[in-house]
Design an enzyme around this catalytic site. Structure first.
Site, PDB file in Angstrom:
ATOM      1  N   LYS A   1      -7.065   3.986   2.708  1.00 33.56           N
ATOM      2  CA  LYS A   1      -7.230   2.973   1.787  1.00 33.56           C
ATOM      3  C   LYS A   1      -8.455   2.428   1.925  1.00 33.56           C
ATOM      4  O   LYS A   1      -8.620   1.824   3.123  1.00 33.56           O
ATOM      5  CB  LYS A   1      -5.910   1.934   1.803  1.00 33.56           C
TER       6      LYS A   1
ATOM      7  N   SER B   1      -0.878  -2.152  -4.940  1.00 30.11           N
ATOM      8  CA  SER B   1      -2.256  -1.863  -4.936  1.00 30.11           C
ATOM      9  C   SER B   1      -2.688  -0.663  -4.280  1.00 30.11           C
ATOM     10  O   SER B   1      -4.200  -0.146  -4.450  1.00 30.11           O
ATOM     11  CB  SER B   1      -3.016  -3.044  -4.098  1.00 30.11           C
TER      12      SER B   1
ATOM     13  N   SER C   1       2.968  -3.002  -2.315  1.00 28.75           N
ATOM     14  CA  SER C   1       1.792  -2.138  -2.378  1.00 28.75           C
ATOM     15  C   SER C   1       1.750  -0.838  -2.004  1.00 28.75           C
ATOM     16  O   SER C   1       0.666  -0.059  -2.142  1.00 28.75           O
ATOM     17  CB  SER C   1       0.534  -2.915  -2.114  1.00 28.75           C
TER      18      SER C   1
END
Ligand SMILES: [Mg+2]
Ligand SMILES: [Zn+2]
EC number: 6.3.5.7
Lengths: 495, 485, 95
Positions: free
Chosen positions: A79, A159, A183
């Site tokens: 990420k 997210s 997330s």
């Protein structure tokens, strides 16, 4: 005979160790898949194929000598909230410009130490603020799943949307995510993969770009819980550079898969039966209870009375912290700078140009709830309610070992179905936020498809540092659900 | 005598409170492993934590906490076993994270006190409200470029103790005495070097004025970052004057932050009002509350050095020095140590006299400090020993000390080299006196006629003739005898 | 209820985010609806409840006073949008 894209992380690991496949082959196959498919998914912000090939070569050399760590030669995606030494790190924000960290986050350093091969940096909502990955300065990541009856682009959740999409589509064998209010879990549910948000303090926050410090927690995302367990064991661990890191040994998570759930007490929080929850979500939840009961667990109703206050409390606490954490993005020491004749002008112009709308909105709300005259009414009160929410969980866990809930109130929605009211959008996190507020671990496993053929997940919430019981219970659901569906866009499906 | 300023409407009293920022003596910074040392090439004593890079996190330095506790003990203050770090949010070029980590709601040290000595010999107690730990900011350099300021983060993150006094100070003199005493305590304990030139001690001065007898405080102004004791005293005076003029002209004083301009001898408003600050303090979520153990506090207390007040009392009792002498001897630990070394085995009163007199004069003259004194404590003790055992007299001793400073030779070597042993041979003294008396028979007559004062003249003449080496007691005795013949 | 323009402008100023005039209104509306929504916390009885600080899991830990970091000016300045020699630069700050 299955193809290279049918590997799970665990089976790839075993094949590498047995020299049935080389790390270079495995890595090249994934680089090819990214080149082939990521144009449709936009799950990567930055690709690092050259570094990946070099790391794979080194892995093969180590494997040839029967050396190498638990992840030797395993291609992963990171990420883009984790700082990676020498590789651009953006948090999906314009304000970081071409920021290249001269340091490595502890979590990614742990993975590298164990031999992982990084394919690149994955898309997310800007500064991890969002639930659909629609708030990225690099464009939205796209869910590899499609509805049966439509070609509409679905959101991968957020997210950690890029992480979820890349894992689901087989572009990587696993990915790192971060979870502040859901997330990891919500995008995992939206894309039919597994994801674990560990206990707060389990994974170091050092080198991970902060959204809300008291909530942010890194965790693994992969196709199943075995893969997540292997990743978590590598990512987790005490870090003296993070004052909130907890100094407690990391168990062998993979071993806990085999534990089973006989005699386990599974709590069903009655407050999670929220108004307007779709019938198919209720049905899936019931199905989950049945599966666990059939596997030998006991189902118990529990009460988490402050559930309904989870979301508003979360937004006050998280945004207050965010407004302060994001003050460092000011155009002076790194990142995007818009010149102006005065210092304040430079700040205001750089931050106006660098932050997206959702981030601005959240910074402003966070600033407001901390400002003089509002602190007690909002911030302080929210922190007290947070205490009550944590107490709810602690009390429930006197009685049960894990809690079972749906992960999200719906399956993935289409990009153009995004609610225009921010509060409606926030409701996506209604089931995931309370565990974040309490700091307890939680995971999501894929459990079925909705009527339109889109995956749905179930959430398990556990006691502090008892990820093992969570994984055991999750694995029981995995086995019962036997979720073997694949998304429309997948590296193993010939286009 | 109370300090008063006379305005057109009569007398005014001043009310002053001081917030002192004292840089903590430590190797590393408060929350990072970068060096806390003063100076260094720009941006070298900086870690990525100090520069506020994404993902960087603070970890608290144990020694900085210990230093705050030691200081609290030195101020006889409450030590709070629970304290907490808050973020103070504001934007500034030398504040990399956009917030300063400080202790707002729960400081580590609570109420304490400082005893100050005033010139008239009286003592006053000034209350300390609190002491908290916080980070220093970096430095903006404004004079290198016409359109830009340059930022050096070497000091960013260095530990500071902010020591806040009660508004107990009533005169510029008290403010100066408070700062000197505070600095003395910090230096004794070794928690701050007190070097105001290098900015390791700075004061924010809160000033208000009121009519004598008023019980409420009027609006105060804060004068920021005054960096010498003299300037603090000046700033109080001119700011009080300014406020008195405002009140007497029928106006009101606005609460604001001001700057002291020592060149123009005035204070100036620093920030416009529309840009009011709202620091949005909240607990730093990157740090846990700071919980310390009473047993650790006890250990730190047991290891504290003797503090100035205790040392003075002991010196007065042990060595019989006066209250004034003890204050001078205890200004710095090194001076007191030096004194005790000299006084050990010598005449302690004589030692005090010599230290405060000729020895300090010699230091001043040579521009040396006690640490690199040209004469060692043992050397001075030897010199005083030569006086006590009548090897030399006091006057010759002054000459010997000068020679010691110049040559570094020992006192006895100089006495031998220069043949300065005092003459105790009564025969030699008597013949010298007889010569003087014979040459001054007129004065002898005057003396015998009742002009007693001339005795000193005869002593002086005798000593001069003996090149100062005559034993003063014997000279006196012999003179008396011969003059009464 | 929408936050008025003055409030939005004041908050934006505190947060150093420059706003276009048209943004002030939309933001006021959005922020207002979020603020209204969080108002529901007022109904919770929090008498005697301590505010949560972190999650209370980690043990307080202190670092030894040793220089272990710094002396890395190249790294410190590696991402500077504008620098002059060993310094970051900003528009002149007048005090
Ligand atoms: Mg102050
Ligand atoms: Zn301060």
């Amino acid at each position: 005979m299955s193809g290279i894209h049918d590997f799970t992380l665990a089976s790839a690991r075993d094949a590498l160790k047995a020299r049935k496949i080389s790390a270079v082959e495995l890595t090249n196959a994934h680089i090819d898949a990214i080149e082939r498919l990521d144009g449709q998914l936009n799950s990567f912000i930055t690709r690092t194929p050259d570094q990946a090939r070099e790391a794979a070569k080194a892995s093969d050399e180590a494997l040839a000598k029967d050396e190498g760590g638990s992840l030797c030669g395993i291609p992963l995606g990171i990420k883009d909230l984790f700082c990676t030494n020498g590789v651009r790190t953006t948090a999906a924000s314009k304000i970081l410009g071409n920021f290249v960290p001269p340091y490595e986050s502890t979590v990614t350093a742990n993975l590298l130490k164990d031999g992982a091969v990084f394919l690149g940096k994955l898309n997310l909502d800007e500064f991890a603020m969002g639930s659909a990955n629609l708030n990225s300065a690099f464009g939205p990541a796209v869910n590899p799943w499609k509805r049966k009856d439509s070609d509409a682009k679905l959101v991968p959740g957020g997210s950690s949307g890029g992480s979820a999409a890349a894992v689901a589509a087989g572009l990587v064998l696993g990915a790192t995510g971060t979870d502040t209010g859901g997330s990891i879990r919500q995008p995992a549910a939206f894309t039919g993969i597994a994801g674990i948000k560990p206990t707060y303090g389990r994974c170091s926050r050092f080198g991970t770009i902060a959204f809300a410090s008291s909530l942010d927690q890194a965790g693994p995302m992969a196709r199943n819980l075995q893969d997540c367990a292997i990743l978590l064991e590598s990512m987790a661990g005490f870090d003296p550079r993070d004052s909130t890191s907890v100094d407690t040994p990391v168990p062998n998570y993979e071993a806990s898969l085999k534990r089973g759930v006989k005699g386990l007490r599974v709590g069903i929080p009655k407050e999670y039966h929220v108004d307007g929850m779709p019938a198919e979500i209720e049905a899936l939840w019931q199905q989950g209870m049945n599966w666990l009961r059939d596997a030998g667990a006991e189902i118990v109703e529990v009460s988490l009375p402050h559930t309904k206050y989870g979301l508003p409390t979360y937004y006050i606490a998280a945004l207050a912290e965010a407004s302060s954490n994001l003050a460092r993005y000011d155009g002076v020491r790194f990142g995007e700078r818009v010149s102006a004749p005065s210092l304040d002008g430079l700040y205001e112009a750089s931050r106006a140009a660098g932050f997206g709308d959702e981030v601005k909105r959240r910074i402003l709300i966070g600033t407001h709830v901390l400002s003089s005259g509002y602190y007690d009414a909002y911030y302080l009160r929210a922190q007290k309610v947070r205490t009550l929410i944590q107490q709810d969980f602690l009390k429930a866990f006197e009685n049960v070992d894990v809690l079972l809930t749906p992960t999200a109130p719906s399956g993935a929605f289409a990009q153009d179905e995004k609610p225009s009211d921010p509060v409606q959008m926030y409701l996506n996190d209604v089931f995931t936020v309370p565990a974040s507020m309490a700091g307890v671990p939680a995971l999501s496993v894929p459990a079925g498809l909705d009527a339109r053929g889109v995956p749905l997940g179930l959430q398990l919430i556990g006691k502090f540092f008892d990820e093992e019981t969570l994984i055991a219970a999750g694995h029981a659901i995995e086995q019962a659900a036997a979720f073997h569906h694949r998304p429309t866009i997948h590296a193993g499906v010939s286009a | 005598m109370s300090y008063r300023i006379t305005g057109s409407t009569g007398e005014w009293e001043i009310v002053v409170g001081l917030e002192v920022h004292a840089q903590v003596v430590s190797e590393a910074k408060l929350f990072s492993g970068a060096s806390a040392e003063y100076g260094g090439e720009p941006n070298t004593h900086v870690s990525l934590v100090d520069a506020g890079f994404p993902g960087m996190l603070p970890v608290l330095n144990r020694e900085c906490v210990a230093q705050a506790v030691r200081t609290g003990l030195g101020l006889e203050a409450e030590i709070n076993l629970f304290s907490r770090f808050d973020r103070k949010n504001y934007f500034y070029a030398d504040l990399p994270t956009g917030y300063q980590i400080s202790q707002f709601a729960h400081p580590i040290i609570g109420q304490g006190k400082v005893l100050v000595d005033l010139a008239d010999g009286s003592t006053r107690e000034i209350g300390v409200t609190r002491l908290h730990l916080e980070q220093d900011a970096g430095k903006s350099i404004h004079d290198q470029d016409p359109t830009r300021s340059f930022i050096d983060l070497n000091r960013a993150g260095v530990a500071l103790m902010e020591i806040v006094s009660e508004p107990d100070i009533r005169s510029p003199e008290e403010a100066g005495a408070y700062l000197r005493k505070l600095r003395q305590i910090l230096r004794y304990i070794g928690t701050c070097d007190g070097n105001m030139e290098e900015g390791s001690m700075r004061a924010d001065v809160n000033v208000s004025v009121r009519k004598p007898g008023e019980t409420e405080y009027r609006t105060r102004c804060e004068i920021k970052n005054v960096n010498s004791i003299r300037f603090v005293m000046m700033a109080i005076e001119v700011e009080a004057q300014r406020q008195i003029e405002v009140w007497e002209a029928g106006g009101t004083v606005d609460q604001e932050t001001r700057l002291f301009d020592h060149v123009r001898g005035e204070t100036r408003s620093l920030r416009s009002k529309e840009d009011a600050h709202d620091y949005r303090y909240f607990p730093d979520p990157d740090l846990l509350p700071l919980v310390i153990e009473q047993s650790w506090v006890d250990e730190l207390k047991a290891a504290l050095p003797e503090l100035p007040e205790a040392k003075r009392t002991r010196l007065e009792q042990e060595y019989g020095v006066s209250r004034y002498e003890s204050s001078v001897l205890c200004v710095e630990q090194a001076i007191a140590d030096f004194y005790e070394t000299v006084a050990h085995g010598a005449d302690a009163r004589l030692a005090a006299n010599w230290m405060l007199g000729d020895f300090f004069a010699a230091l001043n003259r040579t521009g040396r400090s006690i640490e690199d004194s040209p004469v060692s404590a043992e050397g001075l003790r030897e010199l005083l020993g030569l006086i006590s055992d009548s090897t030399i007299n006091g006057k010759i001793a002054k000459e010997v000390l000068e020679d010691m400073v110049e040559t570094g030779d020992s006192a006895s070597a100089i006495v031998e080299r220069k043949g300065l042993r005092q003459v105790t041979d009564t025969g030699a003294i008597e013949s010298a006196i007889r010569e003087i008396l014979a040459a001054n028979s007129d004065k002898v007559e005057e003396y015998k006629g009742g002009k007693d004062k001339l005795f000193g003249f005869f002593v002086g003449q005798t000593m001069k003739a003996m090149k100062g080496k005559g034993n003063p007691a014997l000279v006196n005795e012999t003179l008396k005898k011969l003059l009464s013949e | 209820m929408s936050l008025d323009a003055k409030t939005v402008t004041r908050i934006a100023r505190l947060a150093r985010i420059g706003l276009q005039p048209e943004e002030v209104e939309t933001l006021g509306k959005d922020m207002g609806s979020i603020i209204d929504w969080v108002e529901q916390l007022k109904e919770v009885d929090v008498t005697g409840v301590d505010p949560m600080i972190g999650t209370g899991l980690a043990k307080p830990r202190l670092r030894e006073d040793r220089v272990t970091d710094g002396n890395c000016r190249d790294k410190v300045l590696s991402n500077a949008p504008e620098r002059e020699g060993p310094f970051y630069t900003v528009p002149k700050v007048v005090e």
